[in-house]
Scaffold this motif. Structure first.
Motif, PDB file in Angstrom:
ATOM      1  N   VAL A  69       1.649   7.126  11.636  1.00  0.00           N
ATOM      2  CA  VAL A  69       0.982   6.011  12.303  1.00  0.00           C
ATOM      3  C   VAL A  69      -0.522   6.076  12.050  1.00  0.00           C
ATOM      4  CG1 VAL A  69       0.453   5.003  14.553  1.00  0.00           C
ATOM      5  CG2 VAL A  69       2.785   5.742  14.034  1.00  0.00           C
ATOM      6  N   ALA A  70      -1.101   7.268  12.102  1.00  0.00           N
ATOM      7  CA  ALA A  70      -2.537   7.408  11.856  1.00  0.00           C
ATOM      8  C   ALA A  70      -2.889   7.036  10.418  1.00  0.00           C
ATOM      9  CB  ALA A  70      -2.979   8.836  12.159  1.00  0.00           C
ATOM     10  N   THR A  71      -2.054   7.420   9.463  1.00  0.00           N
ATOM     11  CA  THR A  71      -2.324   7.084   8.069  1.00  0.00           C
ATOM     12  C   THR A  71      -2.205   5.582   7.839  1.00  0.00           C
ATOM     13  OG1 THR A  71      -1.427   9.235   7.417  1.00  0.00           O
ATOM     14  CG2 THR A  71      -1.679   7.588   5.693  1.00  0.00           C
ATOM     15  N   PHE A  72      -1.187   4.972   8.429  1.00  0.00           N
ATOM     16  CA  PHE A  72      -1.052   3.521   8.301  1.00  0.00           C
ATOM     17  C   PHE A  72      -2.184   2.799   9.013  1.00  0.00           C
ATOM     18  CE2 PHE A  72       0.906  -0.600   9.494  1.00  0.00           C
ATOM     19  CZ  PHE A  72       1.127  -1.083   8.204  1.00  0.00           C
ATOM     20  N   GLY A  73      -2.661   3.376  10.120  1.00  0.00           N
ATOM     21  CA  GLY A  73      -3.798   2.789  10.821  1.00  0.00           C
ATOM     22  C   GLY A  73      -5.068   2.808   9.981  1.00  0.00           C
ATOM     23  N   ARG A  74      -5.243   3.856   9.171  1.00  0.00           N
ATOM     24  CA  ARG A  74      -6.418   3.901   8.295  1.00  0.00           C
ATOM     25  C   ARG A  74      -6.375   2.773   7.279  1.00  0.00           C
ATOM     26  NH1 ARG A  74      -5.882   9.638   8.828  1.00  0.00           N
ATOM     27  NH2 ARG A  74      -4.529   9.748   6.986  1.00  0.00           N
ATOM     28  N   TYR A  75      -5.188   2.465   6.786  1.00  0.00           N
ATOM     29  CA  TYR A  75      -5.094   1.331   5.858  1.00  0.00           C
ATOM     30  C   TYR A  75      -5.410   0.015   6.558  1.00  0.00           C
ATOM     31  CZ  TYR A  75      -3.087  -2.262   2.876  1.00  0.00           C
ATOM     32  OH  TYR A  75      -2.910  -3.401   2.142  1.00  0.00           O
TER      33      TYR A  75
ATOM     34  N   ILE B 141      -5.448  -4.022  -4.512  1.00  0.00           N
ATOM     35  CA  ILE B 141      -4.127  -3.436  -4.710  1.00  0.00           C
ATOM     36  C   ILE B 141      -4.249  -1.955  -5.031  1.00  0.00           C
ATOM     37  CG2 ILE B 141      -3.857  -3.852  -7.179  1.00  0.00           C
ATOM     38  CD1 ILE B 141      -1.199  -4.452  -4.501  1.00  0.00           C
ATOM     39  N   GLY B 142      -5.337  -1.549  -5.702  1.00  0.00           N
ATOM     40  CA  GLY B 142      -5.568  -0.128  -5.932  1.00  0.00           C
ATOM     41  C   GLY B 142      -5.844   0.620  -4.637  1.00  0.00           C
ATOM     42  N   GLU B 143      -6.580  -0.003  -3.718  1.00  0.00           N
ATOM     43  CA  GLU B 143      -6.813   0.624  -2.413  1.00  0.00           C
ATOM     44  C   GLU B 143      -5.516   0.774  -1.635  1.00  0.00           C
ATOM     45  OE1 GLU B 143      -9.643  -1.863  -0.540  1.00  0.00           O
ATOM     46  OE2 GLU B 143     -11.350  -1.205  -1.778  1.00  0.00           O
ATOM     47  N   ALA B 144      -4.627  -0.230  -1.725  1.00  0.00           N
ATOM     48  CA  ALA B 144      -3.345  -0.130  -1.024  1.00  0.00           C
ATOM     49  C   ALA B 144      -2.501   1.002  -1.597  1.00  0.00           C
ATOM     50  CB  ALA B 144      -2.597  -1.460  -1.128  1.00  0.00           C
ATOM     51  N   VAL B 145      -2.532   1.180  -2.905  1.00  0.00           N
ATOM     52  CA  VAL B 145      -1.763   2.268  -3.521  1.00  0.00           C
ATOM     53  C   VAL B 145      -2.297   3.617  -3.069  1.00  0.00           C
ATOM     54  CG1 VAL B 145      -1.201   3.364  -5.717  1.00  0.00           C
ATOM     55  CG2 VAL B 145      -1.078   0.877  -5.511  1.00  0.00           C
ATOM     56  N   GLU B 146      -3.618   3.767  -2.998  1.00  0.00           N
ATOM     57  CA  GLU B 146      -4.204   5.053  -2.615  1.00  0.00           C
ATOM     58  C   GLU B 146      -4.001   5.360  -1.138  1.00  0.00           C
ATOM     59  OE1 GLU B 146      -8.259   4.912  -3.724  1.00  0.00           O
ATOM     60  OE2 GLU B 146      -7.875   4.870  -5.892  1.00  0.00           O
ATOM     61  N   LEU B 147      -4.128   4.355  -0.264  1.00  0.00           N
ATOM     62  CA  LEU B 147      -4.057   4.610   1.173  1.00  0.00           C
ATOM     63  C   LEU B 147      -2.618   4.704   1.679  1.00  0.00           C
ATOM     64  CD1 LEU B 147      -6.940   2.291   2.441  1.00  0.00           C
ATOM     65  CD2 LEU B 147      -6.972   4.776   2.165  1.00  0.00           C
ATOM     66  N   LEU B 148      -1.686   4.007   1.040  1.00  0.00           N
ATOM     67  CA  LEU B 148      -0.287   4.072   1.465  1.00  0.00           C
ATOM     68  C   LEU B 148       0.480   5.170   0.754  1.00  0.00           C
ATOM     69  CD1 LEU B 148       0.641   0.283   1.707  1.00  0.00           C
ATOM     70  CD2 LEU B 148       0.019   1.843   3.550  1.00  0.00           C
ATOM     71  N   GLY B 149      -0.106   5.773  -0.272  1.00  0.00           N
ATOM     72  CA  GLY B 149       0.566   6.862  -0.974  1.00  0.00           C
ATOM     73  C   GLY B 149       0.839   8.073  -0.101  1.00  0.00           C
ATOM     74  N   PRO B 150      -0.132   8.539   0.730  1.00  0.00           N
ATOM     75  CA  PRO B 150       0.170   9.680   1.606  1.00  0.00           C
ATOM     76  C   PRO B 150       1.302   9.426   2.584  1.00  0.00           C
ATOM     77  CG  PRO B 150      -2.203   9.373   1.421  1.00  0.00           C
ATOM     78  CD  PRO B 150      -1.567   8.208   0.746  1.00  0.00           C
ATOM     79  N   LEU B 151       1.613   8.174   2.869  1.00  0.00           N
ATOM     80  CA  LEU B 151       2.742   7.860   3.754  1.00  0.00           C
ATOM     81  C   LEU B 151       4.083   8.106   3.069  1.00  0.00           C
ATOM     82  CD1 LEU B 151       1.654   4.505   5.435  1.00  0.00           C
ATOM     83  CD2 LEU B 151       2.061   6.654   6.589  1.00  0.00           C
ATOM     84  N   GLY B 152       4.081   8.186   1.763  1.00  0.00           N
ATOM     85  CA  GLY B 152       5.327   8.206   1.017  1.00  0.00           C
ATOM     86  C   GLY B 152       5.775   6.833   0.597  1.00  0.00           C
ATOM     87  N   VAL B 153       4.935   5.818   0.818  1.00  0.00           N
ATOM     88  CA  VAL B 153       5.239   4.445   0.440  1.00  0.00           C
ATOM     89  C   VAL B 153       4.676   4.200  -0.959  1.00  0.00           C
ATOM     90  CG1 VAL B 153       4.905   2.015   0.988  1.00  0.00           C
ATOM     91  CG2 VAL B 153       5.240   3.672   2.828  1.00  0.00           C
ATOM     92  N   VAL B 154       5.540   3.900  -1.878  1.00  0.00           N
ATOM     93  CA  VAL B 154       5.145   3.628  -3.261  1.00  0.00           C
ATOM     94  C   VAL B 154       4.919   2.129  -3.406  1.00  0.00           C
ATOM     95  CG1 VAL B 154       5.791   3.822  -5.678  1.00  0.00           C
ATOM     96  CG2 VAL B 154       6.478   5.599  -4.051  1.00  0.00           C
ATOM     97  N   VAL B 155       3.699   1.745  -3.747  1.00  0.00           N
ATOM     98  CA  VAL B 155       3.320   0.342  -3.921  1.00  0.00           C
ATOM     99  C   VAL B 155       3.285   0.054  -5.415  1.00  0.00           C
ATOM    100  CG1 VAL B 155       1.596  -1.427  -3.454  1.00  0.00           C
ATOM    101  CG2 VAL B 155       2.005   0.393  -1.783  1.00  0.00           C
TER     102      VAL B 155
END
Length: 372
Positions: A169-175, A293-307
């Protein structure tokens, strides 16, 4: 030290003005009351009050019912306007950006069936929000800017420990805190067709090295066929849609107020078509999309979400499926475009065809789909 502020869950709810009524509801009720009072003032000299109430009460009750009633979170007057708009929309729409032209003479002369009367209904050009898709997958929205669609993989949140859930939740909140303009998270659900997988299992079952493996493959194919016949199979796809206007900051300025007056004011302030829509401005908007889209890939990557951004064929297939979800021919990136000239039929050998496991794995990798 600042105090925390609770944000309501329904952020799109309209503000109330008086007696828990919105400005739109008060306006409709006030106009209805003024019209009824004006009609009574004009006719009260020769129409008794009981006679006037016979048509006035149903009119007032209908206005109150449409204004105060709601269904699925939408007021009944908005549903009525949507129904009228859908009713007045032409039924026969074709994809013809260049305009509707009559059939050529050589084609009408070769027609073997008589022309059926259409009741005077002529087709009209289909107006879509998207005007085209570039080779890089960027969707052209015309004067509204450009957009890009990316597919996102999913994670199982319920199986995580409380500490892991808090970290997610904290990682997704940062995005979410990094966003300066709105984004759309779209969850699509469509029918799952297993006919291709069933056919490949039965086709390649005889080539397996052991009879037990062949029997297992055929049994699994029969199970999938029975499952498809007895259940309504669905697949789910999570899409991340990023939109960028041609003017920097225009989308952020308009995201705070969704009223029709603000939208009308924005259209009046917007430059005329062809003024700002230059190649350099559009390229700058596409560059901002690529950065986002590059920012979304970098910030959602630690979640395990592949964009994964969609290319031109995949984005076109998604748009086609959204416009015609019940098509018997599922849109794919391998289909020919509207402007492509088809001369020969494609042929595929068994060596060119991927195996069942590889095909399903590559499809799930780009589509991020989960079977329900």
């Amino acid at each position: 030290m600042t105090q925390p502020v609770r944000i309501p869950a329904d952020v799109d709810r309209e503000d109330t003005v008086l007696a828990n009524l919105t400005a739109r509801q008060l306006l409709i009720l006030a106009i209805t009351g003024i019209l009824l009072y004006g009609a009574w003032s004009v006719t009260r000299a020769f129409v008794p009050l009981p006679v006037f109430l016979v048509p006035a009460v149903p009119v007032g009750a209908t206005a109150a019912f449409l204004t105060l009633g709601r269904r699925d979170g939408i007021s009944l007057d908005q549903l009525l306007l949507a129904a009228l708009r859908q009713r007045m929309t032409p039924r026969h729409q074709v994809s013809a950006p260049e305009g509707i032209h009559p059939a050529p003479l050589w084609l009408t002369q070769q027609a073997t069936e008589p022309v059926r009367p259409t009741g005077g209904v002529a087709p009209v050009a289909l107006q879509l929000p998207a005007e085209g898709v570039s080779e890089t997958g960027v969707i052209d929205l015309g004067t509204d800017g450009v957009a890009v669609v990316a597919v996102c993989s999913t994670i199982n949140f319920a199986l995580r420990t409380p500490a892991e859930q808090d970290a997610l939740v904290a990682t997704f909140g940062r995005y979410l805190h990094s966003l300066t303009v709105p984004v759309q998270v779209l969850i699509r659900t469509e029918r799952l067709d297993l006919s291709a997988q069933i056919g490949e299992l039965r086709q390649h079952a005889s080539s397996l090295p052991h009879t037990a493996l062949e029997a297992a493959a055929r049994e699994h194919a029969d199970y999938l066929a029975q499952l498809a016949q007895s259940n309504y199979l669905l697949c789910r796809q999570v899409l991340l849609v990023l939109r960028e206007p041609l003017r920097p900051g225009a989308l952020a300025q308009n995201s705070g107020d969704g009223s029709p007056l603000a939208a009308f004011a924005h259209r009046r302030k917007a430059p005329p078509s062809g003024g700002i829509e230059t190649h350099a401005v559009r390229r700058a908007a596409e560059a901002r999309l690529i950065r986002r889209i590059g920012e979304a890939v970098e910030l959602l990557g630690p979640l395990g979400v592949v964009v994964t951004p969609l290319d031109a064929g995949q984005a076109t297939a998604v748009l086609a499926a959204a416009c015609n979800p019940d098509s018997l021919l599922p849109p794919t990136s391998a289909l020919a475009g509207a402007d492509d000239v088809i001369t020969t039929a494609p042929t595929a050998t068994d060596e060119d065809r991927p195996s069942t496991h590889d095909a399903s794995q590559s499809w799930d990798q780009w589509a991020g789909r989960d079977t329900l």
